[in-house]
Write an enzyme that holds these catalytic residues in place. Structure first.
Site, PDB file in Angstrom:
ATOM      1  N   ASP A 152       0.880  -1.257  -0.089  1.00 56.54           N
ATOM      2  CA  ASP A 152       0.175  -0.014   0.020  1.00 56.54           C
ATOM      3  C   ASP A 152       0.883   1.409   0.139  1.00 56.54           C
ATOM      4  O   ASP A 152       0.208   2.340  -0.217  1.00 56.54           O
ATOM      5  CB  ASP A 152      -0.764   0.112   1.081  1.00 56.54           C
ATOM      6  CG  ASP A 152      -2.064  -1.066   0.980  1.00 56.54           C
ATOM      7  OD1 ASP A 152      -2.396  -1.391   0.005  1.00 56.54           O
ATOM      8  OD2 ASP A 152      -2.695  -1.166   2.274  1.00 56.54           O
TER       9      ASP A 152
ATOM     10  N   GLU B  20      -9.838  -0.003  -4.433  1.00 60.08           N
ATOM     11  CA  GLU B  20     -10.903  -0.561  -3.396  1.00 60.08           C
ATOM     12  C   GLU B  20     -11.432   0.035  -2.205  1.00 60.08           C
ATOM     13  O   GLU B  20     -12.520   0.012  -1.609  1.00 60.08           O
ATOM     14  CB  GLU B  20     -10.403  -2.075  -2.939  1.00 60.08           C
ATOM     15  CG  GLU B  20      -9.141  -1.874  -1.898  1.00 60.08           C
ATOM     16  CD  GLU B  20      -8.504  -3.097  -1.314  1.00 60.08           C
ATOM     17  OE1 GLU B  20      -8.794  -4.128  -1.834  1.00 60.08           O
ATOM     18  OE2 GLU B  20      -7.647  -3.006  -0.655  1.00 60.08           O
TER      19      GLU B  20
END
Lengths: 412, 412
Positions: free
Chosen positions: A143, A252
């Site tokens: 991430d 997402e």
């Protein structure tokens, strides 16, 4: 220097979502620890701290070099990983387990939750008399959401997968035109979704504003920018009217203006993980919901429904074995640097990657305090974001050197 | 020999779902046609026959070799593809367009629908006086469902993606254990789903019966074998009880005993394509439905719900650029062989790949009649299927040479 170090064992664990290069860090730490005379045994935790407290350990002191190097090239956590997020009571059991195993050096490879575990374990151990435990966090996350770092080991390889996937998928979508929505991992930070922009030919990203070229991705939705379903629809309509197709990158973690995950407003019955977070990975719900939204409203010139498809790239993003060479090197180097911190006599710490300014890519490791990283989340800085549905040229310049040479793709 | 060939132009098109090597076939045909003196111009159809009838054509006669070779290495259909399935009236317009463009040689790269288009176009042209049109089908499909062929160009590269994906994902699932369901393309034929078995270390597949080893995939569901949701659940439970995790390969085309796609019994509002088929690709519905089914019923030893995730591999299966070297070679070779058929004076035909028996991989091309391939679908032969949820060792032996050397993955 090493004579002042406490003598005992070193333990190492892997935590959180695995990456394609997390074993480079494991192997980097093990090999570096073999050169430290104060360290007797090198112990691996099975499935992170959950294995440690349950005495599920593996001795890595004499694992053959050839096997270690093969592991280093293998994606996913070779020791097993854990989603446990220990509270102080759990951390006290971790310290007990370390004492039981005569551990003096604790290394934990993971994201910001893992650095927090290191911090608490370190504090508890420090409060105990006659026991020295030195705790080091080795950064890892696809991430790229750790603070103080230019980027994080694991991210460049995941970004390489995303850039390759969007480039190939854009050609697929040009072959059989329609609207194609691809959902990318990243709960809070849009770095990985932004990497889709590398699929555009070099030098094109954001040149004339978002979605100005004919290369996908044409629209990029980041969790840092609120997604309005109505505006999303008109974005798609605009690109589709111009090109007869539209490739969309969606994180997402995209949220409403009010900070609600879009998927919770569109789909029901969603899983929550051990941390109470809504499950965003391992389900196709967000992609399908956005595709349905477009299908319902978008018509082509002949008034017919438009071909709309969604793919959720899923776990392949973090385990695909074609890694970024820089990432493999840095993941190993970060672990080696953490061992070097221990050898220098540091009592605890984490490792950050800094990048030198200039056209040629050059990075270095830097020691940072656990408390400065622990539990903090980095998000995309404003200068990396362009408008409400694209990344900036600054982002592309930052990201491109990290992923390595991408497969060349030609067009007629 | 070439002197008896009709003089005129050659046209070539790409049809159906693209593959990672469909441009190898395009380039193979173009380069071979450049050596044919009877052929004046080499014309490409934009988006298959739909571009041909609309005069959307591109001249490939003098496209530079360097550009062609770059295209050959690029996934997805460089000319654009089409899902049109022409009826006789549409085919008559195709013949008209060919006459308009003085086309004497018609090459169409595609699956069994495309060979049927070739067949009808050929019949209509044959019925016209004073016009000779020779029609050749160049095989392509990731589904591997063309009859008379050992395998089909496009399949080996897709199988390589699936084998790599399952190997990496199995390690990811071993890192953070749970039930992982991966949905693989293939409406009627299970070849591609079966390729997941290549993720197991060589020589292990099916040795002691389905799912006997600890390497994923542990369960493989093919469209050729009816899927019973209750039996599916007990299969997953059995593996999970033994290993604490379970990786499942499911074909998007899995059906009930009565021949209904499982997804139609589990999810609503599904798209249908131009051929009236239910949309199975580009949606996550099947994976999510199966995951929900497992979540509802499976508990771990502590009575807690089990971590269940589903990924639908989607369009990356057919466009991922890391191709099988054999596939790249054969896709080009099949097109060259089709041109050679034309040069020999054949009036029509398709190309099959045959494989010589023996331990070393050896394949050859063979001319087959259009009518023998057109519209027919090959399914997995019984000897490739083991029990109700695995492929056989015979399948693995057949499939392994096709995909090339896979990335090595080590375990502790």
């Amino acid at each position: 220097m090493q004579s002042v170090l406490p003598k005992g064992n070193a333990i190492i664990g892997q935590s959180g979502g695995p990456t394609a290069v997390i074993n480079q860090s494991l192997v980097g730490a093990v090999l570096a620890l073999r050169g430290v005379t104060a360290v007797k045994k090198i112990i691996g935790m099975r499935h992170g701290v959950s294995g440690l407290v349950a005495d599920q350990l593996v001795d890595l002191t004499r694992t053959p070099l050839k096997q270690l190097e093969a592991l280093a090239r293998t994606p996913a956590a070779a020791l097993g990983s854990s989603r446990d997020k220990p509270d102080p009571e759990y951390c006290a059991r971790i310290v007990q387990a370390c004492r039981r195993n005569n551990v003096r050096y604790f290394f934990y490879i993971g994201g910001n939750d893992s650095s927090d575990t290191c911090r608490i374990v370190n504090e508890i151990a420090n409060a105990q008399e006659f026991y020295q435990l030195r705790c080091f966090h080795i950064p890892k996350t696809i991430d790229n959401d750790l603070v103080l770092s230019d980027h994080t080991p694991g991210f460049p390889s995941a970004a390489r997968f995303i850039a390759t996937a969007f480039a190939a998928d854009a050609l697929d979508n040009a072959s059989l035109p329609g609207v194609k929505i691809n959902v990318v991992m990243g709960r809070h930070a849009g770095f990985l979704t932004g990497a889709a922009a590398l699929a555009r030919p070099a030098g094109r990203a954001g040149k004339d504003g978002p979605a100005s070229g004919d290369h996908g991705p044409h629209l990029i939705y980041l969790p840092e920018v609120p997604l309005d379903p109505q505006r999303f629809l008109s974005d798609v309509e605009r690109v589709y009217a111009r090109l007869g197709r539209c490739q969309v990158a969606v994180s997402e973690g995209v949220q409403t203006e009010g900070g609600q995950p879009i998927v919770t407003t569109l789909a029901k019955g969603l899983d929550r993980d051990a941390h109470g977070n809504v499950q965003l990975s391992g389900v196709g719900a967000l992609g399908d919901a956005l595709a349905d939204h477009v299908k319902k409203h978008l018509k082509n010139a002949g008034g017919k429904p438009v071909r709309v498809r969604a793919d959720t790239f899923g776990y392949l993003q973090r385990c695909w074995p074609d890694v970024s060479p820089i990432d493999a090197r840095e993941a190993r180097g970060a672990a080696r640097f953490a061992v070097r911190m221990a050898v220098k006599g540091e009592l605890s710490g984490s490792v950050a990657i800094t990048r030198a300014p200039g056209r040629v890519y050059k990075a270095a490791f830097k020691a940072v305090a656990l408390a400065d990283v622990a539990g903090k989340t980095r998000r995309m800085p404003p200068e990396f974001i362009q408008g409400h549905c694209d990344v900036s040229e600054a982002f592309v310049k930052w990201c491109r050197p990290l992923v390595g040479k991408l497969p060349e793709m030609a067009r007629l």
